[in-house]
Design a protein around this motif. Structure first.
Motif, PDB file in Angstrom:
ATOM      1  N   ILE A 149       0.572  -1.376   0.095  1.00  0.00           N
ATOM      2  CA  ILE A 149       0.117   0.047   0.023  1.00  0.00           C
ATOM      3  C   ILE A 149       0.752   1.170   0.677  1.00  0.00           C
ATOM      4  CG2 ILE A 149      -1.538   1.142   1.728  1.00  0.00           C
ATOM      5  CD1 ILE A 149      -2.628  -1.629   2.468  1.00  0.00           C
ATOM      6  N   PHE A 150       2.150   0.991   1.459  1.00  0.00           N
ATOM      7  CA  PHE A 150       3.030   2.473   0.761  1.00  0.00           C
ATOM      8  C   PHE A 150       3.674   2.093  -0.453  1.00  0.00           C
ATOM      9  CE2 PHE A 150       7.798   3.359   0.544  1.00  0.00           C
ATOM     10  CZ  PHE A 150       6.980   4.758   1.739  1.00  0.00           C
ATOM     11  N   MET A 151       3.914   1.720  -1.377  1.00  0.00           N
ATOM     12  CA  MET A 151       4.053   1.890  -2.629  1.00  0.00           C
ATOM     13  C   MET A 151       3.854   2.644  -4.087  1.00  0.00           C
ATOM     14  SD  MET A 151       5.394  -1.807  -5.362  1.00  0.00           S
ATOM     15  CE  MET A 151       4.219  -2.417  -5.032  1.00  0.00           C
ATOM     16  N   LEU A 152       2.287   2.019  -3.757  1.00  0.00           N
ATOM     17  CA  LEU A 152       0.739   2.369  -4.526  1.00  0.00           C
ATOM     18  C   LEU A 152       0.509   3.600  -4.314  1.00  0.00           C
ATOM     19  CD1 LEU A 152      -0.834  -0.833  -4.539  1.00  0.00           C
ATOM     20  CD2 LEU A 152       0.404  -0.296  -6.523  1.00  0.00           C
ATOM     21  N   GLY A 153       0.980   3.991  -2.595  1.00  0.00           N
ATOM     22  CA  GLY A 153       0.232   5.635  -3.111  1.00  0.00           C
ATOM     23  C   GLY A 153       1.554   6.420  -3.032  1.00  0.00           C
ATOM     24  N   LYS A 154       2.869   5.763  -3.224  1.00  0.00           N
ATOM     25  CA  LYS A 154       3.964   6.860  -3.752  1.00  0.00           C
ATOM     26  C   LYS A 154       3.180   7.034  -5.220  1.00  0.00           C
ATOM     27  CE  LYS A 154       7.523   5.076  -2.949  1.00  0.00           C
ATOM     28  NZ  LYS A 154       9.062   4.627  -2.929  1.00  0.00           N
ATOM     29  N   ASN A 155       2.392   6.476  -5.625  1.00  0.00           N
ATOM     30  CA  ASN A 155       2.418   6.319  -7.463  1.00  0.00           C
ATOM     31  C   ASN A 155       0.203   6.888  -7.416  1.00  0.00           C
ATOM     32  OD1 ASN A 155       4.146   5.728  -9.024  1.00  0.00           O
ATOM     33  ND2 ASN A 155       4.231   3.271  -7.165  1.00  0.00           N
TER      34      ASN A 155
ATOM     35  N   ALA B 210      -2.491  11.643  -2.396  1.00  0.00           N
ATOM     36  CA  ALA B 210      -3.601  11.616  -3.451  1.00  0.00           C
ATOM     37  C   ALA B 210      -4.465  12.463  -3.203  1.00  0.00           C
ATOM     38  CB  ALA B 210      -4.359  11.197  -3.796  1.00  0.00           C
ATOM     39  N   ASN B 211      -4.338  14.011  -2.348  1.00  0.00           N
ATOM     40  CA  ASN B 211      -4.982  15.087  -1.405  1.00  0.00           C
ATOM     41  C   ASN B 211      -6.974  14.414  -1.536  1.00  0.00           C
ATOM     42  OD1 ASN B 211      -3.109  16.760  -1.774  1.00  0.00           O
ATOM     43  ND2 ASN B 211      -3.027  16.463  -4.333  1.00  0.00           N
ATOM     44  N   MET B 212      -6.849  12.886  -1.137  1.00  0.00           N
ATOM     45  CA  MET B 212      -8.129  13.012  -0.825  1.00  0.00           C
ATOM     46  C   MET B 212      -8.247  13.012   0.997  1.00  0.00           C
ATOM     47  SD  MET B 212      -7.799  10.101  -3.729  1.00  0.00           S
ATOM     48  CE  MET B 212      -9.886   8.989  -3.786  1.00  0.00           C
TER      49      MET B 212
END
Length: 253
Positions: free
Chosen positions: A137-143, A178-180
């Motif tokens: 999730i950390f990796m995907l969140g960075k992207n 993602a500014n959410m």
């Protein structure tokens, strides 16, 4: 002139161990790993699973996966990757499989990492692990791949019923990346309602990012929560303010 002969003492013969002429074994020392999670300063992330140097086989599999990822048309080719996973990755030992998965995440090869993780989940030794999900999730969140983050979060709930603090924190961090903000606060509220206590990292991420975008009321509410979840909240908040000072706004007259 006196002459002396040097030889083994008869009294000590048979008592001393034989001398070994073999070269001493070379030892390698590794600095302790610094595990990072959530939103952090930019920079290469230290591998989590590698407490030793990667084996030659593991390194070769990483290279083969990256080579298979791109076809001649320069587009992602999942079938070629599947072939490498089945033929080579599946033959690795558990430790090497985890090392490959972590190395792919370290290199931000998120597509490969997800395919490898799907294979790992089918292994007999696999057990649901919050660290594995948190890293992904950390990796995907960075992207800013929020849909994939939410899919992993839901998948973890099915495997382990209730995500722990680490998984919740990474999910909150992904939303903030993602500014959410609204979704991040919803996840934070759900976390507390379900009895999963936020830790210092969770609170730091929220305070830092809410204040960064000017949402001081929400940040103030999170600061108040520190009294319930942190020992010595005043000292903790002082440290947060010291490490992440607020930006002063300039008023133009």
């Amino acid at each position: 002139m006196l002459s002396f002969s040097v030889g083994p003492c008869p009294r000590l013969q048979g008592r001393l161990p034989p001398l070994s002429l073999a070269r001493p074994r070379a030892w390698s020392f590794h600095a302790p790993l610094r595990i990072q999670c959530g939103i952090r300063r930019a920079g290469a992330r230290k591998p989590l699973w590698r407490d030793r140097v990667m084996s030659t086989e593991a390194i070769q599999v990483v290279q083969a996966l990256k080579f298979a990822k791109v076809s001649s048309s320069s587009s992602f080719s999942p079938h070629r990757v599947d072939n490498v996973i089945d033929a080579r990755f599946g033959r690795l030992l558990k430790a090497d499989q985890l090392a490959v998965l972590d190395e792919l995440q370290r290199q931000n090869e998120w597509q490969l990492a997800l395919q490898v993780f799907a294979f790992v989940q089918k292994e007999l030794w696999y057990k649901s692990d919050s660290a594995l999900y948190g890293n992904l999730i950390f990796m995907l969140g960075k992207n800013k791949l929020i849909e994939q983050c939410e899919d992993l979060f839901s998948e973890f709930q099915k495997e382990k019923l209730q995500p722990d603090t680490r998984v919740y924190t990474e999910m909150i961090g992904a939303f903030l990346q993602a500014n959410m903000v609204e979704k991040a606060m919803e996840k934070y509220k759900s976390m507390k309602e379900l009895g999963t206590n936020p830790d210092k990292l969770t609170l730091t991420i929220l305070i830092r990012n809410l204040e960064k975008v000017g949402l001081h009321d929400l940040a103030s509410n999170v600061r108040k929560d520190c009294a319930d979840f942190v020992e010595y909240p005043e000292k903790f908040l002082e440290k947060v303010d010291k490490n992440y000072p607020k930006r002063k706004s300039l008023k133009i007259v």
